[in-house]
Motif scaffolding. Structure first.
Motif, short mmCIF file in Angstrom:
data_model
loop_
_atom_site.label_atom_id
_atom_site.label_comp_id
_atom_site.label_asym_id
_atom_site.label_seq_id
_atom_site.Cartn_x
_atom_site.Cartn_y
_atom_site.Cartn_z
N ILE A 137 0.78 -16.49 -28.20
CA ILE A 137 0.61 -17.64 -27.31
C ILE A 137 1.93 -18.01 -26.64
O ILE A 137 3.01 -17.70 -27.13
CB ILE A 137 0.03 -18.85 -28.08
N TYR A 161 -1.54 -28.01 -26.39
CA TYR A 161 -2.65 -27.06 -26.26
C TYR A 161 -2.52 -26.16 -25.05
O TYR A 161 -2.98 -25.01 -25.04
CB TYR A 161 -4.00 -27.80 -26.25
N ALA A 188 -0.89 -23.22 -26.13
CA ALA A 188 -1.52 -22.60 -27.29
C ALA A 188 -2.79 -21.87 -26.84
O ALA A 188 -2.71 -20.87 -26.13
CB ALA A 188 -1.81 -23.64 -28.36
N TYR A 189 -3.96 -22.41 -27.21
CA TYR A 189 -5.21 -21.73 -26.87
C TYR A 189 -6.00 -22.45 -25.79
O TYR A 189 -7.19 -22.18 -25.59
CB TYR A 189 -6.05 -21.53 -28.13
N GLY A 190 -5.33 -23.39 -25.10
CA GLY A 190 -5.89 -23.99 -23.90
C GLY A 190 -7.05 -24.93 -24.12
O GLY A 190 -7.30 -25.42 -25.23
N ASN A 231 -10.22 -24.39 -24.00
CA ASN A 231 -11.39 -23.87 -24.72
C ASN A 231 -11.12 -23.58 -26.19
O ASN A 231 -12.06 -23.38 -26.96
CB ASN A 231 -11.89 -22.59 -24.04
N GLY A 232 -9.85 -23.55 -26.58
CA GLY A 232 -9.52 -23.21 -27.95
C GLY A 232 -9.81 -21.75 -28.24
O GLY A 232 -9.90 -20.91 -27.32
N ARG A 233 -10.01 -21.44 -29.51
CA ARG A 233 -10.35 -20.08 -29.92
C ARG A 233 -11.40 -20.18 -31.03
O ARG A 233 -11.09 -20.04 -32.21
CB ARG A 233 -9.12 -19.34 -30.42
N ILE A 265 -9.95 -22.30 -33.80
CA ILE A 265 -9.13 -23.30 -33.11
C ILE A 265 -10.01 -24.12 -32.17
O ILE A 265 -10.59 -23.57 -31.23
CB ILE A 265 -8.00 -22.63 -32.29
#
Length: 252
Positions: free
Chosen positions: A73, A95, A98-100, A102-104, A108
């Motif tokens: 990331i 964020y 990181a994973y933005g 939408n997350g992961r 996440i």
């Protein structure tokens, strides 16, 4: 496993919004991480509520990757490039780095700000592989069409590679025009695999089985013993004959 103690430590905030808290001081001669370096890192990742979601420390296995190649990331790329070998730091990552949004899923959540306690264990500057010098060396051809050139002979008592054994090699792969497409030498990490188990291309299984520890050989592998008529999309074109400079480091 305890979180880093950040009490009374200074918080550095970068223009991107990343926050870095350095935990320890390292020698002024410690190698600083830069884009293109191969780095080894131990880490523990926390959500803002303190819950751990991932940890190389728990697994007992550091992560290795090349900095600046988009393999991790953005917050890691930026944060680790501020550190030197041996340094520990807490990275507080918004964020967006990181994973933005939408997350992961499912690990996440969306828009998750993350906290990482990281230790930069080692930094290895990239090595530029040097092609083997095959001038004046004999080329040997096997029944399958594999060709090989012995560049450096092994000691007569050196262990021979055998099917079923795990071998450790350093290698650099070239196309016929001399362009390099892959190299363990450049990454600074040898490659291990079980010989004869189909874990590598046929030309490797056949060729490495001819080697003794300490030997260096150039293999000229016809496409039928490499990635075949279709190649390996994104990396190896169809019907590519390949050249590999290989050093056998260990057999176990």
């Amino acid at each position: 496993m305890e979180p880093f103690d950040t009490k009374d430590k200074q918080v550095e905030t970068t223009a991107s919004g990343l926050k870095v808290i350095r935990i320890n001081k390292v020698d002024k001669n410690a190698i600083k991480a830069e884009n293109g370096d191969n780095v080894e890192v131990h880490y523990t990742g926390y959500f803002e509520d303190g819950k751990i979601f991932d940890s190389s420390v728990r697994r007992g296995e550091p992560i290795q990757f090349t900095l600046g190649r988009g393999q991790v990331i953005k917050g890691w790329e930026e944060g680790l490039s501020m550190l030197s070998a041996g340094e520990k730091a807490r990275l507080i990552i918004p964020y967006q780095l990181a994973y933005g949004e939408n997350g992961r899923p499912p690990a996440i959540p969306a828009k998750a700000n993350l906290i990482f306690d990281v230790e930069l264990i080692s930094v290895h500057k990239p090595v530029v592989p040097v092609a083997f010098d095959t001038k004046g060396k004999d080329t040997i051809k096997t029944a399958s069409g594999l060709k090989y050139i012995i560049v450096q002979k092994a000691d007569k008592k050196a262990m021979k590679a055998e099917n079923g054994k795990t071998v450790k090699v350093h290698y650099t792969g070239y196309f016929e025009d001399g362009k390099m497409f892959d190299s363990s030498v450049q990454r600074g990490t040898p490659f291990e695999f079980k010989l004869g188990a189909g874990m590598v291309i046929k030309g490797w299984d056949e060729g490495v089985a001819l080697m003794h520890v300490g030997e260096k050989i150039r293999f000229l592998i016809p496409y039928q013993l490499a990635y075949g008529e279709n190649g390996y999309p994104g990396a190896i074109p169809p019907k590519s004959n390949l050249i590999f400079d290989v050093e056998l480091i260990e057999v176990k």
